[in-house]
Design an enzyme around this catalytic site. Structure first.
Site, short mmCIF file in Angstrom:
data_model
loop_
_atom_site.label_atom_id
_atom_site.label_comp_id
_atom_site.label_asym_id
_atom_site.label_seq_id
_atom_site.Cartn_x
_atom_site.Cartn_y
_atom_site.Cartn_z
N GLU A 1 1.57 -8.44 8.54
CA GLU A 1 1.68 -7.04 8.53
C GLU A 1 2.66 -6.34 7.48
OE1 GLU A 1 -0.59 -5.22 10.05
OE2 GLU A 1 -1.26 -7.57 10.76
N PRO B 1 0.78 -1.11 -0.20
CA PRO B 1 -0.03 0.09 0.12
C PRO B 1 0.86 1.28 -0.04
CG PRO B 1 -0.81 -1.50 1.63
CD PRO B 1 0.39 -2.02 1.30
N ARG C 1 -0.99 -7.72 -21.34
CA ARG C 1 -1.72 -7.36 -22.30
C ARG C 1 -1.09 -6.20 -23.10
NH1 ARG C 1 -4.86 -3.07 -21.90
NH2 ARG C 1 -6.43 -3.83 -23.36
C1 4H6 Z 1 3.03 -5.37 2.00
C2 4H6 Z 1 2.90 -4.46 3.04
C3 4H6 Z 1 -0.92 -4.25 -1.67
C4 4H6 Z 1 1.96 -6.11 1.31
C5 4H6 Z 1 2.00 -4.64 3.77
C6 4H6 Z 1 -0.68 -5.16 -0.69
C7 4H6 Z 1 -2.79 -3.67 -0.53
C8 4H6 Z 1 -1.95 -3.52 -1.68
C9 4H6 Z 1 0.66 -6.14 2.28
C10 4H6 Z 1 0.88 -5.26 3.48
C11 4H6 Z 1 -1.65 -5.21 0.39
C12 4H6 Z 1 -2.04 -2.43 -2.77
C13 4H6 Z 1 -0.74 -6.64 4.99
C14 4H6 Z 1 -0.71 -4.17 5.09
C15 4H6 Z 1 -2.23 -6.73 5.53
C16 4H6 Z 1 -2.03 -4.23 5.39
C17 4H6 Z 1 -0.32 -6.95 1.66
N1 4H6 Z 1 -2.85 -4.45 0.47
N2 4H6 Z 1 -0.43 -5.27 4.24
N3 4H6 Z 1 -3.02 -1.24 -2.61
N4 4H6 Z 1 -1.57 -6.15 1.45
O1 4H6 Z 1 -1.56 -2.44 -3.60
O2 4H6 Z 1 -2.43 -5.43 6.41
#
Ligand code: 4H6
Length: 253
Positions: free
Chosen positions: A126, A99, A164
Site C-alpha cells: 500500500e 500516485p 534520452r
Molecule cells: C507508492 C505508494 C506510482 C507506490 C503507493 C506507483 C502508480 C504510480 C505505489 C503505491 C504506483 C504512478 C501501491 C498505491 C498499490 C496503490 C505503487 N502506482 N500503490 N501513477 N503504485 O506514478 O496500490
C-alpha cells in the site's frame, strides 16, 4: 548521470540497463544504474520488509528501517560515484514514485536531466511508512493518473525519459529535439519504404526534396493532430514567427 534505485524487485531494471538506447548509455559509461534491495538490509530470519498497517484495515505497508538503510547505502554509492567523477556539491535528490506525486511531463524530464543523479524509491504493497518519506524524500513523482502494483515501472519511465534527454546519449541525433512535445505539439506522421503499402501512398510533398515545404507540411500536420486530439495542448501553444506565418496560410483558403 547516476541512478540508484531502491526496489524489492531489482531484476526488473534489466529492461533499462540491458536494452536499447538506455542499455547502450550504460555500456558506454554515460549512465550508472545501481539497484539496492531493501530486503538485503533486514535483520529478521524472514527478511520481512512489510507489516500490517496501524489503525487496521487490509493491506501491508513497507517498514521504515530497511528502507532507511537502503537509502543511506544509496547515498554512500552516490558519494563514491561523484568523488570519482570529481563532481563537487552534486544535485542528487531522493525521488519517490507514487500516485500522489507531481505528474511527469517533458519540461520536468528536462529539469531532471539537469541533475547529477537521483535516488529513486519504489514502493510496493500500500506504500511506505510516512515517517520514512518525511525524513528522506526530496520529491514525489507520478507518471499519470492510474494505479500500478509498484513504483518500478514508473521509475523506469523516469530513467528512460531522462536518459534520452542527455546530450551525450543522443549525440548528433537531433530527433530528441524535434519530436513530440518538445515544441508543445504532438508529432507529425512518419513514412518510410515502400512508396506504396496496400494502395496507400506516401504524401507527395515528402518526395519533393523541397525542405521548406516539407517543414511547413509537417508543422501543419502537427497542428491538425494537436487540435483534434489534444485541445489542452493547442490552447497553450505559442508559435514562432515562421510557424505563425504557416498558420496564417491556413486562413487564406
Ligand atoms: C507508492 C505508494 C506510482 C507506490 C503507493 C506507483 C502508480 C504510480 C505505489 C503505491 C504506483 C504512478 C501501491 C498505491 C498499490 C496503490 C505503487 N502506482 N500503490 N501513477 N503504485 O506514478 O496500490
Amino acid at each position: 548521470m547516476f541512478f540508484a534505485v531502491i526496489s524489492i524487485m531489482p531484476q526488473m531494471f534489466a529492461a533499462v540497463r540491458e536494452f536499447g538506447i538506455t542499455g547502450r548509455a550504460v555500456s558506454r559509461g554515460q549512465v550508472a544504474i545501481h539497484t539496492i534491495n531493501p530486503r538485503d538490509f533486514t535483520t529478521d530470519n524472514y527478511k520481512r520488509i512489510d507489516e500490517r498497517t496501524f489503525g487496521g484495515g487490509p493491506g501491508m505497508v513497507m517498514m521504515a528501517e530497511p528502507l532507511e538503510k537502503a537509502i543511506l547505502h544509496a547515498k554512500t554509492l552516490a558519494q563514491v560515484h561523484f568523488d570519482e567523477k570529481n563532481i563537487s556539491a552534486p544535485a542528487c535528490p531522493v525521488l519517490y514514485l507514487s500516485p500522489q506525486g507531481k505528474t511527469l511531463d517533458e519540461p520536468s524530464v528536462v529539469e531532471l536531466a539537469g541533475l547529477d543523479g537521483m535516488i529513486l524509491l519504489c514502493g510496493r504493497y500500500e506504500g511506505i511508512d510516512e515517517r520514512l518519506l518525511e525524513r528522506y524524500v526530496d520529491g514525489e513523482i507520478s507518471v499519470g493518473d492510474y494505479v500500478l502494483t509498484g513504483g518500478e515501472l514508473p521509475a523506469m519511465i523516469v530513467m528512460d525519459s531522462v536518459i534520452r534527454r542527455l546530450p551525450s546519449v543522443m549525440g548528433d541525433d537531433h530527433s530528441a529535439l524535434q519530436d513530440s512535445f518538445v515544441d508543445g505539439l504532438l508529432d507529425c506522421p512518419h513514412y518510410t519504404k515502400p512508396l506504396e503499402f496496400h494502395g496507400q501512398k506516401v504524401p507527395e510533398v515528402l518526395l519533393s526534396g523541397h525542405h521548406a515545404n516539407i517543414a511547413k507540411w509537417r508543422f501543419l500536420q502537427q497542428v491538425k493532430r494537436t487540435q483534434a486530439r489534444r485541445p489542452d495542448l493547442w490552447e497553450k501553444f505559442t508559435p514562432t514567427k515562421e510557424q505563425a506565418k504557416w498558420l496564417k496560410s491556413l486562413d487564406d483558403v
